[in-house]
Design an enzyme around this catalytic site. Structure first.
Site, PDB file in Angstrom:
ATOM      1  N   HIS A 118       0.822  -1.218   0.000  1.00  0.00           N
ATOM      2  CA  HIS A 118       0.000   0.000   0.000  1.00  0.00           C
ATOM      3  C   HIS A 118       0.854   1.265   0.000  1.00  0.00           C
ATOM      4  O   HIS A 118       0.358   2.331   0.328  1.00  0.00           O
ATOM      5  CB  HIS A 118      -0.946   0.009   1.212  1.00  0.00           C
ATOM      6  N   CYS A 126       4.291  14.168  -7.470  1.00  0.00           N
ATOM      7  CA  CYS A 126       3.435  15.146  -8.154  1.00  0.00           C
ATOM      8  C   CYS A 126       2.463  14.403  -9.059  1.00  0.00           C
ATOM      9  O   CYS A 126       2.858  13.546  -9.851  1.00  0.00           O
ATOM     10  CB  CYS A 126       4.305  16.090  -9.002  1.00  0.00           C
ATOM     11  N   THR A 187      -3.427  -8.042  11.266  1.00  0.00           N
ATOM     12  CA  THR A 187      -4.315  -7.485  10.250  1.00  0.00           C
ATOM     13  C   THR A 187      -5.713  -8.049  10.422  1.00  0.00           C
ATOM     14  O   THR A 187      -5.900  -9.222  10.695  1.00  0.00           O
ATOM     15  CB  THR A 187      -3.800  -7.746   8.818  1.00  0.00           C
ATOM     16  N   SER A 188      -6.690  -7.163  10.231  1.00  0.00           N
ATOM     17  CA  SER A 188      -8.097  -7.580  10.371  1.00  0.00           C
ATOM     18  C   SER A 188      -8.538  -8.375   9.147  1.00  0.00           C
ATOM     19  O   SER A 188      -9.624  -8.933   9.116  1.00  0.00           O
ATOM     20  CB  SER A 188      -8.991  -6.335  10.517  1.00  0.00           C
TER      21      SER A 188
HETATM   22  C1  BV8 Z   1      -8.676  -2.086  -5.137  1.00  0.00           C
HETATM   23  C2  BV8 Z   1      -3.111   2.967   2.464  1.00  0.00           C
HETATM   24  C3  BV8 Z   1      -9.543  -2.192  -7.283  1.00  0.00           C
HETATM   25  C4  BV8 Z   1      -3.622   4.347   2.652  1.00  0.00           C
HETATM   26  C5  BV8 Z   1      -4.987   1.404   2.591  1.00  0.00           C
HETATM   27  C6  BV8 Z   1     -16.114  -5.096  -1.116  1.00  0.00           C
HETATM   28  C7  BV8 Z   1     -15.569  -6.354  -0.930  1.00  0.00           C
HETATM   29  C8  BV8 Z   1     -14.212  -6.587  -1.159  1.00  0.00           C
HETATM   30  C9  BV8 Z   1     -13.384  -5.541  -1.571  1.00  0.00           C
HETATM   31  C10 BV8 Z   1     -13.933  -4.301  -1.727  1.00  0.00           C
HETATM   32  C11 BV8 Z   1     -15.278  -4.056  -1.508  1.00  0.00           C
HETATM   33  N1  BV8 Z   1     -15.511  -2.753  -1.744  1.00  0.00           N
HETATM   34  C12 BV8 Z   1     -14.351  -2.152  -2.122  1.00  0.00           C
HETATM   35  C13 BV8 Z   1     -13.396  -3.091  -2.127  1.00  0.00           C
HETATM   36  C14 BV8 Z   1     -12.010  -2.904  -2.465  1.00  0.00           C
HETATM   37  C15 BV8 Z   1     -11.262  -2.251  -1.317  1.00  0.00           C
HETATM   38  C16 BV8 Z   1     -11.474  -2.994  -0.011  1.00  0.00           C
HETATM   39  O1  BV8 Z   1     -10.903  -4.030   0.220  1.00  0.00           O
HETATM   40  N2  BV8 Z   1     -12.331  -2.407   0.844  1.00  0.00           N
HETATM   41  C17 BV8 Z   1     -12.617  -3.060   2.119  1.00  0.00           C
HETATM   42  C18 BV8 Z   1     -12.636  -2.005   3.237  1.00  0.00           C
HETATM   43  C19 BV8 Z   1     -13.951  -3.780   1.994  1.00  0.00           C
HETATM   44  N3  BV8 Z   1      -9.880  -2.364  -1.705  1.00  0.00           N
HETATM   45  C20 BV8 Z   1      -9.336  -1.390  -2.443  1.00  0.00           C
HETATM   46  O2  BV8 Z   1      -9.912  -0.371  -2.762  1.00  0.00           O
HETATM   47  C21 BV8 Z   1      -7.931  -1.655  -2.929  1.00  0.00           C
HETATM   48  N4  BV8 Z   1      -7.882  -1.404  -4.325  1.00  0.00           N
HETATM   49  O3  BV8 Z   1      -9.383  -2.988  -4.821  1.00  0.00           O
HETATM   50  O4  BV8 Z   1      -8.614  -1.603  -6.385  1.00  0.00           O
HETATM   51  C22 BV8 Z   1      -9.162  -1.813  -8.627  1.00  0.00           C
HETATM   52  C23 BV8 Z   1      -8.957  -2.811  -9.559  1.00  0.00           C
HETATM   53  C24 BV8 Z   1      -8.659  -2.454 -10.849  1.00  0.00           C
HETATM   54  C25 BV8 Z   1      -8.536  -1.109 -11.201  1.00  0.00           C
HETATM   55  C26 BV8 Z   1      -8.708  -0.118 -10.242  1.00  0.00           C
HETATM   56  C27 BV8 Z   1      -9.020  -0.453  -8.942  1.00  0.00           C
HETATM   57  C28 BV8 Z   1      -6.941  -0.715  -2.235  1.00  0.00           C
HETATM   58  C29 BV8 Z   1      -6.855  -1.065  -0.781  1.00  0.00           C
HETATM   59  C30 BV8 Z   1      -5.736  -0.277  -0.122  1.00  0.00           C
HETATM   60  C31 BV8 Z   1      -6.322   0.882   0.629  1.00  0.00           C
HETATM   61  N5  BV8 Z   1      -5.251   1.572   1.344  1.00  0.00           N
HETATM   62  N6  BV8 Z   1      -3.977   2.051   3.200  1.00  0.00           N
HETATM   63  C32 BV8 Z   1      -3.516   4.795   4.067  1.00  0.00           C
HETATM   64  O5  BV8 Z   1      -3.050   4.019   4.943  1.00  0.00           O
HETATM   65  O6  BV8 Z   1      -3.877   5.957   4.302  1.00  0.00           O
HETATM   66  S1  BV8 Z   1      -5.911   0.302   3.471  1.00  0.00           S
HETATM   67  C33 BV8 Z   1      -5.552   0.300   5.120  1.00  0.00           C
HETATM   68  O7  BV8 Z   1      -6.204  -0.880   5.638  1.00  0.00           O
HETATM   69  C34 BV8 Z   1      -4.113   0.130   5.508  1.00  0.00           C
HETATM   70  O8  BV8 Z   1      -3.234  -0.170   4.451  1.00  0.00           O
HETATM   71  C35 BV8 Z   1      -4.166  -1.047   6.442  1.00  0.00           C
HETATM   72  O9  BV8 Z   1      -2.976  -1.694   6.538  1.00  0.00           O
HETATM   73  C36 BV8 Z   1      -5.196  -1.835   5.759  1.00  0.00           C
HETATM   74  C37 BV8 Z   1      -5.756  -3.026   6.446  1.00  0.00           C
HETATM   75  O10 BV8 Z   1      -6.005  -2.680   7.771  1.00  0.00           O
HETATM   76  P1  BV8 Z   1      -5.163  -3.490   8.858  1.00  0.00           P
HETATM   77  O11 BV8 Z   1      -3.712  -3.275   8.588  1.00  0.00           O
HETATM   78  O12 BV8 Z   1      -5.640  -4.882   8.897  1.00  0.00           O
HETATM   79  O13 BV8 Z   1      -5.503  -2.690  10.152  1.00  0.00           O
HETATM   80  P2  BV8 Z   1      -6.829  -2.850  11.032  1.00  0.00           P
HETATM   81  O14 BV8 Z   1      -6.872  -1.699  11.985  1.00  0.00           O
HETATM   82  O15 BV8 Z   1      -7.999  -3.124  10.142  1.00  0.00           O
HETATM   83  O16 BV8 Z   1      -6.570  -4.190  11.860  1.00  0.00           O
HETATM   84  C38 BV8 Z   1      -5.565  -4.209  12.861  1.00  0.00           C
HETATM   85  C39 BV8 Z   1      -5.550  -5.629  13.377  1.00  0.00           C
HETATM   86  O17 BV8 Z   1      -4.494  -5.745  14.315  1.00  0.00           O
HETATM   87  C40 BV8 Z   1      -6.838  -6.023  14.105  1.00  0.00           C
HETATM   88  O18 BV8 Z   1      -7.217  -7.321  13.678  1.00  0.00           O
HETATM   89  C41 BV8 Z   1      -6.417  -6.045  15.590  1.00  0.00           C
HETATM   90  O19 BV8 Z   1      -7.101  -7.073  16.292  1.00  0.00           O
HETATM   91  C42 BV8 Z   1      -4.955  -6.388  15.468  1.00  0.00           C
HETATM   92  N7  BV8 Z   1      -4.093  -5.902  16.547  1.00  0.00           N
HETATM   93  C43 BV8 Z   1      -4.174  -4.727  17.223  1.00  0.00           C
HETATM   94  N8  BV8 Z   1      -3.127  -4.642  18.098  1.00  0.00           N
HETATM   95  C44 BV8 Z   1      -2.391  -5.780  17.935  1.00  0.00           C
HETATM   96  C45 BV8 Z   1      -2.999  -6.585  16.957  1.00  0.00           C
HETATM   97  N9  BV8 Z   1      -2.511  -7.779  16.583  1.00  0.00           N
HETATM   98  C46 BV8 Z   1      -1.369  -8.199  17.179  1.00  0.00           C
HETATM   99  N10 BV8 Z   1      -0.721  -7.479  18.136  1.00  0.00           N
HETATM  100  C47 BV8 Z   1      -1.202  -6.275  18.532  1.00  0.00           C
HETATM  101  N11 BV8 Z   1      -0.544  -5.581  19.489  1.00  0.00           N
HETATM  102 ZN    ZN Z   2       5.031  18.217 -11.283  1.00  0.00          ZN
END
Ligand code: BV8
Ligand code: ZN
Length: 246
Positions: A118, A126, A187-188
């Protein structure tokens, strides 16, 4: 923590090990996760911030949110989990670390082979002429304009609705498909296509382990669940791995 005989046996003989990390591995460093209570999405939904339209709608607002996150990330340090993963590169013949995180902490912990699915918040470019800008002044709360062409500068991260970098995704899928052992850590497993990687590994015959403080959307599909903080578990696991592989 007690690790199963099966896990230790798999780790003793594993050649190819792949790891997918999410925001949870940085939680013990003090970086807020996305979906935990108090996480960074709690106040805003991803749709409001981490997407192209939100940026075009209000570049200063989205830019200032990334500046806020950069401030947090620059103040924190890698934790025991990042450091253990960096050391695992030297333990297994073929170790691939794939991260969804943009916080640079795996590199700062010493990991060399990191596939950033990501992007990375420390890189910006730019939107018009794609000139890259590394270091930005954290005091710049207003969106920056390109010195060369005046275009808007954005963080080099993958926003929702944007494609993941093709080479990184291919490398991640190959690592998952060839893994003897695959870890999904902190990761969730809610964001695609990253969340497919543990499933790809499982279907290809890898022994798949989840390390998380709570169950996730894919826990049921996996071979072993280690419940707890990734920093603590990885630190203990590395100690065990070094013992059984020497
Ligand atoms: C794409 C960068 C298509 C920016 C991020 C419906 C169904 C399926 C998919 C989709 C849908 N609707 C839309 C989609 C696609 C969408 C998606 O998946 N949406 C989800 C929400 C449903 N995906 C996209 O849009 C991707 N692109 O599909 O493009 C396409 C194809 C062709 C042409 C054009 C387009 C792009 C996805 C990337 C988005 N960018 N981040 C930024 O950070 O600002 S996503 C963001 O979420 C971060 O990258 C993050 O890493 C990622 C996942 O979250 P997690 O890392 O898992 O973090 P989270 O808080 O959720 O979980 C933390 C976990 O840790 C928990 O489980 C917790 O229990 C645990 N934890 C906490 N503390 C600890 C721990 N575990 C161990 N030890 C601890 N101490
Ligand atoms: Zn430029």
């Amino acid at each position: 923590m007690i690790f199963s005989e099966r896990l230790l046996a798999e780790l003793k003989k594993a050649g190819n090990v792949a790891v997918l990390t999410g925001a949870g591995v940085s939680a013990e460093s003090g970086v807020p996760t996305f979906r935990d209570p108090g996480g960074i999405w709690e106040k805003f939904k991803p749709e409001q911030l981490a997407n192209f339209d939100a940026f075009m709608n209000d570049p200063d607002f989205v830019w200032s949110w990334y500046q806020h996150r950069r401030e947090i990330m620059r103040d924190v340090k890698p934790n025991k989990g990042h450091i253990a993963l960096a050391e695992m590169e030297n333990v297994f013949p073929n170790f691939n670390l794939i991260t969804q995180n943009i916080d640079n902490l795996h590199f700062r912990a010493g990991s060399k082979k990191v596939t950033e699915l990501h992007g990375n918040i420390e890189r910006n470019f730019c939107m018009k002429c794609r000139t890259f800008y590394e270091e930005v002044d954290l005091n710049e709360k207003k969106v920056l304009k390109c010195e060369k062409c005046g275009g808007l500068i954005r963080p080099d991260v993958v926003w929702f609705g944007e494609m993941l970098p093709v080479n990184e995704l291919r490398k991640a899928e190959e690592s998952a498909a060839n893994a003897d052992v695959f870890f999904t850590i902190g990761t969730s497993a809610e964001v695609y296509p990253a969340a497919m990687l543990p499933i790809i590994a499982k279907r290809a015959g890898a022994y798949v382990i989840e390390i998380n403080t709570k169950p996730t959307a894919i826990s049921i599909e996996l071979d072993e669940i280690l419940t707890g903080k990734s920093g603590e578990i990885l630190d203990e696991l590395l100690f065990k791995i070094k013992k059984i592989r020497n």
